[in-house]
Design a protein around this motif. Sequence first.
Motif, PDB file in Angstrom:
ATOM      1  N   GLU A   2       0.754  -1.193   0.095  1.00 39.87           N
ATOM      2  CA  GLU A   2       0.020   0.071  -0.085  1.00 39.87           C
ATOM      3  C   GLU A   2       1.021   1.246  -0.035  1.00 39.87           C
ATOM      4  N   ALA A   3       1.941   1.085   0.600  1.00 42.74           N
ATOM      5  CA  ALA A   3       2.853   2.395   0.778  1.00 42.74           C
ATOM      6  C   ALA A   3       3.547   2.659  -0.483  1.00 42.74           C
ATOM      7  N   ASN A   4       3.970   1.689  -1.130  1.00 44.38           N
ATOM      8  CA  ASN A   4       4.753   1.638  -2.480  1.00 44.38           C
ATOM      9  C   ASN A   4       3.556   2.236  -3.503  1.00 44.38           C
ATOM     10  N   LEU A   5       2.279   1.709  -3.278  1.00 41.33           N
ATOM     11  CA  LEU A   5       1.489   2.159  -4.293  1.00 41.33           C
ATOM     12  C   LEU A   5       1.304   3.800  -4.371  1.00 41.33           C
ATOM     13  N   SER A   6       1.265   4.233  -2.937  1.00 44.23           N
ATOM     14  CA  SER A   6       1.231   5.709  -2.984  1.00 44.23           C
ATOM     15  C   SER A   6       2.332   6.462  -3.490  1.00 44.23           C
ATOM     16  N   LEU A   7       3.590   5.790  -3.274  1.00 41.56           N
ATOM     17  CA  LEU A   7       4.729   6.498  -3.526  1.00 41.56           C
ATOM     18  C   LEU A   7       4.769   6.415  -5.302  1.00 41.56           C
ATOM     19  N   PHE A   8       4.229   5.158  -5.791  1.00 46.50           N
ATOM     20  CA  PHE A   8       4.178   5.249  -7.263  1.00 46.50           C
ATOM     21  C   PHE A   8       3.350   6.608  -7.591  1.00 46.50           C
ATOM     22  N   ASN A   9       1.955   6.442  -7.079  1.00 46.08           N
ATOM     23  CA  ASN A   9       1.234   7.671  -7.151  1.00 46.08           C
ATOM     24  C   ASN A   9       2.183   9.044  -7.180  1.00 46.08           C
ATOM     25  N   GLN A  10       2.701   9.370  -6.238  1.00 47.38           N
ATOM     26  CA  GLN A  10       3.304  10.676  -6.061  1.00 47.38           C
ATOM     27  C   GLN A  10       4.310  10.783  -7.314  1.00 47.38           C
ATOM     28  N   ILE A  11       5.131   9.753  -7.562  1.00 46.45           N
ATOM     29  CA  ILE A  11       6.053   9.997  -8.833  1.00 46.45           C
ATOM     30  C   ILE A  11       5.094   9.928 -10.069  1.00 46.45           C
ATOM     31  N   ASN A  12       3.954   9.523 -10.216  1.00 46.27           N
ATOM     32  CA  ASN A  12       3.300   9.685 -11.519  1.00 46.27           C
ATOM     33  C   ASN A  12       2.933  11.088 -11.380  1.00 46.27           C
ATOM     34  N   SER A  13       2.326  11.603 -10.162  1.00 42.78           N
ATOM     35  CA  SER A  13       1.543  12.997 -10.054  1.00 42.78           C
ATOM     36  C   SER A  13       2.715  14.026 -10.353  1.00 42.78           C
ATOM     37  N   LEU A  14       3.874  13.781  -9.940  1.00 43.58           N
ATOM     38  CA  LEU A  14       4.985  14.921 -10.228  1.00 43.58           C
ATOM     39  C   LEU A  14       5.399  14.864 -11.665  1.00 43.58           C
ATOM     40  N   SER A  15       5.534  13.364 -12.225  1.00 43.71           N
ATOM     41  CA  SER A  15       6.063  13.576 -13.486  1.00 43.71           C
ATOM     42  C   SER A  15       4.952  14.370 -14.350  1.00 43.71           C
ATOM     43  N   TYR A  16       3.534  14.015 -14.166  1.00 39.13           N
ATOM     44  CA  TYR A  16       2.462  15.051 -14.827  1.00 39.13           C
ATOM     45  C   TYR A  16       2.735  16.411 -14.413  1.00 39.13           C
ATOM     46  N   TRP A  17       3.169  16.804 -13.278  1.00 38.58           N
ATOM     47  CA  TRP A  17       3.452  18.371 -13.106  1.00 38.58           C
ATOM     48  C   TRP A  17       4.464  18.913 -13.748  1.00 38.58           C
ATOM     49  N   PHE A  18       5.565  17.936 -14.012  1.00 38.77           N
ATOM     50  CA  PHE A  18       6.411  18.506 -14.706  1.00 38.77           C
ATOM     51  C   PHE A  18       6.256  18.939 -16.087  1.00 38.77           C
ATOM     52  N   LEU A  19       5.483  17.950 -16.725  1.00 44.05           N
ATOM     53  CA  LEU A  19       4.999  17.891 -18.157  1.00 44.05           C
ATOM     54  C   LEU A  19       4.067  19.346 -18.252  1.00 44.05           C
ATOM     55  N   VAL A  20       3.209  19.449 -17.404  1.00 46.22           N
ATOM     56  CA  VAL A  20       2.091  20.459 -17.530  1.00 46.22           C
ATOM     57  C   VAL A  20       2.413  22.081 -17.049  1.00 46.22           C
ATOM     58  N   GLU A  21       3.382  22.130 -15.887  1.00 46.76           N
ATOM     59  CA  GLU A  21       3.489  23.118 -15.357  1.00 46.76           C
ATOM     60  C   GLU A  21       4.992  23.746 -15.524  1.00 46.76           C
ATOM     61  N   SER A  22       5.835  22.781 -16.369  1.00 43.54           N
ATOM     62  CA  SER A  22       7.194  23.493 -16.551  1.00 43.54           C
ATOM     63  C   SER A  22       7.797  23.229 -17.827  1.00 43.54           C
ATOM     64  N   ASN A  23       8.932  23.442 -18.169  1.00 41.50           N
ATOM     65  CA  ASN A  23       9.308  22.947 -19.530  1.00 41.50           C
ATOM     66  C   ASN A  23      10.351  22.010 -19.175  1.00 41.50           C
ATOM     67  N   TYR A  24      10.429  21.378 -18.330  1.00 39.11           N
ATOM     68  CA  TYR A  24      10.722  20.031 -18.098  1.00 39.11           C
ATOM     69  C   TYR A  24      10.222  18.851 -18.626  1.00 39.11           C
ATOM     70  N   LYS A  25      10.780  17.936 -19.008  1.00 33.12           N
ATOM     71  CA  LYS A  25      10.070  16.407 -19.255  1.00 33.12           C
ATOM     72  C   LYS A  25      10.415  15.527 -18.471  1.00 33.12           C
ATOM     73  N   CYS A  26       9.628  15.187 -17.698  1.00 31.94           N
ATOM     74  CA  CYS A  26       9.708  13.848 -16.879  1.00 31.94           C
ATOM     75  C   CYS A  26       8.959  12.297 -17.557  1.00 31.94           C
ATOM     76  N   SER A  27       9.805  11.212 -17.548  1.00 29.38           N
ATOM     77  CA  SER A  27       9.190  10.004 -18.076  1.00 29.38           C
ATOM     78  C   SER A  27       9.418   8.987 -17.062  1.00 29.38           C
ATOM     79  N   VAL A  28       8.444   8.095 -16.817  1.00 32.98           N
ATOM     80  CA  VAL A  28       8.562   7.229 -15.948  1.00 32.98           C
ATOM     81  C   VAL A  28       8.436   5.766 -16.831  1.00 32.98           C
ATOM     82  N   VAL A  29       9.181   4.887 -16.687  1.00 33.84           N
ATOM     83  CA  VAL A  29       8.922   3.435 -17.615  1.00 33.84           C
ATOM     84  C   VAL A  29       9.296   2.487 -16.918  1.00 33.84           C
ATOM     85  N   LEU A  30       8.260   1.384 -16.597  1.00 34.75           N
ATOM     86  CA  LEU A  30       8.290   0.295 -16.061  1.00 34.75           C
ATOM     87  C   LEU A  30       8.310  -0.771 -17.140  1.00 34.75           C
TER      88      LEU A  30
END
Length: 91
Positions: A2-30
């Motif tokens: 459950e804790a790891n799922l929460s961390l994955f969600n945080q990583i995905n949310s931060l990745s999305y923030w970088f894409l939408v709110e900045s000129n940085y591109k964040c990618s997450v690949v499993l």
Amino acid sequence: MEANLSLFNQINSLSYWFLVESNYKCSVVLDAEKDTYYVTIKKGKRILYTHLISHFSKKNKNFLKFELIAVVNSLLHIKDTVLHRQKLQSA
């Protein structure tokens, strides 16, 4: 898990923030074939941050949690830096 799922969600949310709110591109690949989890941040073609977790499915759950926390903390630090720079530029 459950804790790891929460961390994955945080990583995905931060990745999305970088894409939408900045000129940085964040990618997450499993990558199931290579059994890796890879996070990267780029500005243009320049890589600013990268983290690779190898043997992802075989990792001890406590070690995996520790690595995911490190990724979240790094992304949060970069986000804070970006926000600070944006604030300075708009002042």
